[in-house]
Design an enzyme around this catalytic site. Structure first.
Site, PDB file in Angstrom:
ATOM      1  N   ASP A  13      44.922 -38.883  19.708  1.00  0.00           N
ATOM      2  CA  ASP A  13      44.151 -38.157  19.242  1.00  0.00           C
ATOM      3  C   ASP A  13      43.179 -37.231  19.756  1.00  0.00           C
ATOM      4  OD1 ASP A  13      44.160 -36.752  16.651  1.00  0.00           O
ATOM      5  OD2 ASP A  13      43.002 -37.891  15.347  1.00  0.00           O
ATOM      6  N   TRP A  18      40.872 -31.748  23.477  1.00  0.00           N
ATOM      7  CA  TRP A  18      40.989 -32.198  25.544  1.00  0.00           C
ATOM      8  C   TRP A  18      41.274 -30.747  26.162  1.00  0.00           C
ATOM      9  CZ3 TRP A  18      44.369 -32.200  29.463  1.00  0.00           C
ATOM     10  CH2 TRP A  18      43.514 -32.972  30.638  1.00  0.00           C
ATOM     11  N   HIS A  30      49.219 -32.441  25.849  1.00  0.00           N
ATOM     12  CA  HIS A  30      50.037 -33.336  25.748  1.00  0.00           C
ATOM     13  C   HIS A  30      50.540 -33.951  26.541  1.00  0.00           C
ATOM     14  CE1 HIS A  30      49.778 -32.771  21.479  1.00  0.00           C
ATOM     15  NE2 HIS A  30      50.346 -31.235  21.512  1.00  0.00           N
ATOM     16  N   LEU A 124      56.658 -56.375  27.991  1.00  0.00           N
ATOM     17  CA  LEU A 124      55.926 -55.636  26.953  1.00  0.00           C
ATOM     18  C   LEU A 124      56.749 -55.557  26.569  1.00  0.00           C
ATOM     19  CD1 LEU A 124      53.171 -54.388  25.962  1.00  0.00           C
ATOM     20  CD2 LEU A 124      53.905 -52.685  27.196  1.00  0.00           C
ATOM     21  N   ARG A 185      40.843 -42.272   9.905  1.00  0.00           N
ATOM     22  CA  ARG A 185      41.801 -42.093   9.211  1.00  0.00           C
ATOM     23  C   ARG A 185      43.581 -43.271   9.401  1.00  0.00           C
ATOM     24  NH1 ARG A 185      40.429 -36.419   9.372  1.00  0.00           N
ATOM     25  NH2 ARG A 185      42.285 -35.945  10.838  1.00  0.00           N
TER      26      ARG A 185
HETATM   27  C1  FPP Z   1      47.689 -36.442  18.723  1.00  0.00           C
HETATM   28  O1  FPP Z   1      46.754 -35.345  19.193  1.00  0.00           O
HETATM   29  C2  FPP Z   1      48.825 -36.303  19.590  1.00  0.00           C
HETATM   30  C3  FPP Z   1      49.784 -35.889  19.430  1.00  0.00           C
HETATM   31  C4  FPP Z   1      50.494 -35.134  17.799  1.00  0.00           C
HETATM   32  C5  FPP Z   1      51.349 -36.262  20.150  1.00  0.00           C
HETATM   33  C6  FPP Z   1      50.645 -37.442  20.982  1.00  0.00           C
HETATM   34  C7  FPP Z   1      51.938 -37.377  21.833  1.00  0.00           C
HETATM   35  C8  FPP Z   1      51.765 -37.357  23.218  1.00  0.00           C
HETATM   36  C9  FPP Z   1      50.647 -38.491  24.019  1.00  0.00           C
HETATM   37  C10 FPP Z   1      52.979 -37.483  24.625  1.00  0.00           C
HETATM   38  C11 FPP Z   1      53.431 -39.109  23.796  1.00  0.00           C
HETATM   39  C12 FPP Z   1      54.815 -39.425  24.600  1.00  0.00           C
HETATM   40  C13 FPP Z   1      55.358 -40.182  25.608  1.00  0.00           C
HETATM   41  C14 FPP Z   1      55.622 -40.399  27.031  1.00  0.00           C
HETATM   42  C15 FPP Z   1      55.798 -41.239  24.351  1.00  0.00           C
HETATM   43  P1  FPP Z   1      46.528 -33.708  18.710  1.00  0.00           P
HETATM   44  O2  FPP Z   1      47.557 -32.506  18.864  1.00  0.00           O
HETATM   45  O3  FPP Z   1      46.545 -34.073  17.065  1.00  0.00           O
HETATM   46  O4  FPP Z   1      45.100 -33.254  19.051  1.00  0.00           O
HETATM   47  P2  FPP Z   1      43.731 -32.483  18.310  1.00  0.00           P
HETATM   48  O5  FPP Z   1      43.431 -33.264  17.224  1.00  0.00           O
HETATM   49  O6  FPP Z   1      43.276 -32.234  19.003  1.00  0.00           O
HETATM   50  O7  FPP Z   1      44.487 -31.484  18.180  1.00  0.00           O
END
Ligand code: FPP
Length: 236
Positions: A13, A18, A30, A124, A185
């Site tokens: 999250d 960030w 992301h 893994l 959560r």
């Molecule tokens: C939450 O941050 C993150 C996500 C919804 C996406 C997570 C996905 C990745 C890190 C990419 C996955 C990649 C691979 C290589 C498997 P948010 O956008 O909800 O952050 P915020 O709460 O600050 O808005």
């Protein structure tokens, strides 16, 4: 460390926050998060953890703006296509959990070929939850069992039967769940499997997560006494 989790799960999250803090578009968060995740697979394995599951895209994430959904899908597409080499080098097995039928056909194909190529690897096991929702997973499992069995079987269904029909069949439940960026959560992640997991929350946003923070979480985990609803020796 005395007590290393066999299975670590992380809710990644804070990518958006960030990026915003740095004056960057959310999608840059992301992309940074995906890079950190790839490195973390190696770090996690080196700690002795055998199963690593991350929440990359939930069944609810489709409600985000189209441009953000597209960028996340592109990241996932790129990962499925480009990570085979590194996965093979690291002897890592990659699996995707979630409702894959809801993904674009080309992405489904790349997932299938990455899963197939790495299926025999013995290092893994890296599970990516994609178009994943815990409730959706349970409903899919029940439907699958009902369609494959007669009504008498369904009347005497056991926990083991249901576990075995989930996307995570054959994978032990997570011992430790980490969620980054201050939220506390579950957000529909691994609802069934987290029944007895220990939780650890950190204020760090996912792209800032690093080995030192993982060590803190592992240190904290190793000091906990897990009772699984019972008592441990000495408490009787
Ligand atoms: C939450 O941050 C993150 C996500 C919804 C996406 C997570 C996905 C990745 C890190 C990419 C996955 C990649 C691979 C290589 C498997 P948010 O956008 O909800 O952050 P915020 O709460 O600050 O808005």
């Amino acid at each position: 460390m005395a007590n290393i989790p066999v299975h670590l799960a992380i809710i990644l999250d804070g990518n958006g926050r960030w990026a915003k803090k740095k004056g960057l578009p959310r999608n840059a968060g992301h992309a940074a998060g995906a890079r950190v995740l790839e490195d973390m697979c190696e770090v996690v394995w080196n700690k002795g953890i055998r199963f690593f599951t991350v929440y990359a895209f939930s069944t609810e994430n489709w409600n985000r703006p189209a441009g953000e959904v597209e960028a996340l899908m592109k990241l996932l597409r790129d990962y499925m296509k480009n990570s085979v080499k590194r996965a093979m080098k690291n002897n890592m097995r990659v699996r995707v959990i979630g409702d894959k039928s809801g993904l674009d056909a080309d992405l489904q194909e790349s997932i299938a070929s990455l899963e197939e190529a790495t299926a025999g690897n013995t290092g893994l096991t890296f599970q990516i939850a994609l178009n994943y929702g815990g409730r959706d997973e349970i409903v899919r499992a029940v439907r699958k069992l009902a369609s494959e069995n007669d009504p008498d079987f369904m009347k005497t269904l056991t926990e083991k039967d249901l576990s075995g029909a989930l996307d995570t069949a054959d994978i032990p439940d997570p011992d430790l769940l980490i969620r980054t960026c201050g939220e506390e959560r579950i957000s529909n992640f691994l609802l069934w499997q987290l029944a007895y997991s220990e939780f650890y929350f950190t204020d760090l946003a996912w792209p800032d997560f690093n080995e030192a923070e993982l060590d803190k979480a592992l240190e904290n985990y190793s000091s906990r006494t897990r009772r699984f609803g019972g008592l441990v020796k000495g408490e009787e």
